[in-house]
Write an enzyme that holds these catalytic residues in place. Structure first.
Site, PDB file in Angstrom:
ATOM      1  CB  CYS A  97      -0.899   0.008   1.235  1.00  0.00           C
ATOM      2  SG  CYS A  97      -2.004   1.424   1.238  1.00  0.00           S
ATOM      3  CB  CYS A 240      -3.951   5.062  -5.410  1.00  0.00           C
ATOM      4  SG  CYS A 240      -3.894   3.285  -5.091  1.00  0.00           S
TER       5      CYS A 240
HETATM    6  O1  PYC Z   1      -1.662   4.047  -1.957  1.00  0.00           O
HETATM    7  O2  PYC Z   1      -1.287   2.070  -2.794  1.00  0.00           O
HETATM    8  C1  PYC Z   1      -1.998   2.860  -2.206  1.00  0.00           C
HETATM    9  C2  PYC Z   1      -3.329   2.410  -1.735  1.00  0.00           C
HETATM   10  C3  PYC Z   1      -3.916   1.197  -1.957  1.00  0.00           C
HETATM   11  C4  PYC Z   1      -5.149   1.229  -1.311  1.00  0.00           C
HETATM   12  C5  PYC Z   1      -5.273   2.456  -0.703  1.00  0.00           C
HETATM   13  N1  PYC Z   1      -4.154   3.167  -0.962  1.00  0.00           N
END
Ligand code: PYC
Length: 313
Positions: A97, A240
């Site tokens: 993550c 993300c």
């Molecule tokens: O930042 O990789 C990320 C992520 C995955 C799910 C929520 N954030």
């Protein structure tokens, strides 16, 4: 009066620090989580599967929130790494993550457990190199990423024919390229559309657990804005880290981003990550992505968990 003077005999305490990375919360668990079985981070990640209700109690409501991701501090596999970490949200244990890794590194730096410069972390998805930058940001050399499938198509009732790439950036993403879904809609509507598409993709047999859609940025310093749906059914408030890596793997495969060039990914909340890459294997389209982002601490304290809800040690 502080809790130090109260008899908390009926509760287990878990020591945590909360931060957010571009709006997405991370809860670092420093102490108090039951000891996990296993010699390696990957083995302990497997063992964490048996603690389903405790995982929910730590990050789900009322102690946590829908998008919160935990970063459980655990010993690394060897002395070369600064720490081991296992990520989980309220429904599952995650391999990797990005936003939570940035929050974790920032937290360790504020605690004085690591300093400016380069460090290795052991995650369930493998070792990752991180760098604490002088301006307070974190540079994350994410796991090797690549596009797995280009332009798969399937029909989604109420949406039409969807075209999407499938790409790995630490998690498996459906990267929707058509139809063009306007990101100016309320997040409830975007979430509903994204859930429909992801559910249909899974029924079509695609091995994906996250979805991302892209549109024009609202910031002049960004290349694109995204909306990312997580497996827990909520959307990512940050750009993300794993999703941006998956997107950059697609851009690299299509020759739309050169190695070393930065792709500034804006999130649905307006926060940004800067992402670049180097080729690992051009023929197989495998890249080594780098994600730069920043986190901010929000709180620190002890969670109280009724002892009767704690699994036996
Ligand atoms: O930042 O990789 C990320 C992520 C995955 C799910 C929520 N954030």
């Amino acid at each position: 009066m502080t809790l130090e003077h109260v008899d908390l005999g009926d509760f287990a305490r878990m020591s945590v620090i909360d931060s957010h990375t571009g709006g997405m919360p991370t809860r670092v668990i420093l102490d108090g989580f039951p000891k996990l079985r296993g010699e390696t981070v990957a083995e302990r990640r497997q063992d964490l599967e048996r603690f389903e209700s405790l995982r929910y109690a730590v990050v789900g409501e009322p102690r946590g929130s829908e998008p919160m991701v935990a970063a459980l501090l655990t010993p690394p596999d060897d002395g070369e790494a600064a720490a081991g970490v296992i990520f989980f949200d309220r429904v599952r244990v995650l391999g990797m993550c990005g936003h939570a890794a940035i929050g974790f590194v920032h937290t360790l730096r504020v605690l004085g457990r690591i300093g400016e410069g380069d460090h290795v972390l052991h995650t369930a998805a493998g070792g990752i190199n991180v760098r604490c930058l002088a301006d307070g940001k974190v540079r994350l050399a994410n796991v090797h990423s690549r596009r797995l499938a280009k332009a798969v198509q399937f029909r989604v009732p109420g949406v039409g024919v969807v075209t999407a790439d499938v790409a790995y950036g630490g998690n498996n993403f459906l990267v929707v390229t058509a139809p063009d879904i306007p990101l100016c809609q309320p997040w409830e509507d975007l979430t509903a559309i994204a859930r429909k598409i992801l559910a249909k993709a899974c029924r079509e047999g695609l091995d994906v657990d996250h979805l991302e859609m892209h549109g024009s940025p609202t910031r002049s310093d960004a290349n694109a804005r995204n909306f990312v749906l997580c497996p827990s059914g909520t959307y990512d408030r940050s750009p993300c880290g794993t999703g941006s890596s998956a997107k950059v793997a697609c851009l690299a495969a299509d020759g739309e981003l050169a190695p070393g060039e930065f792709w500034v990914q804006e999130s649905i909340t307006g926060s940004v990550f800067a992402v670049s890459y180097e080729w690992v294997d051009r023929a197989k389209q495998v890249i080594a992505p780098v994600v730069i982002g920043e986190a901010e601490l929000m709180g620190a304290g002890d969670l109280l968990l009724p002892l009767e809800e704690m699994p036996p040690r």
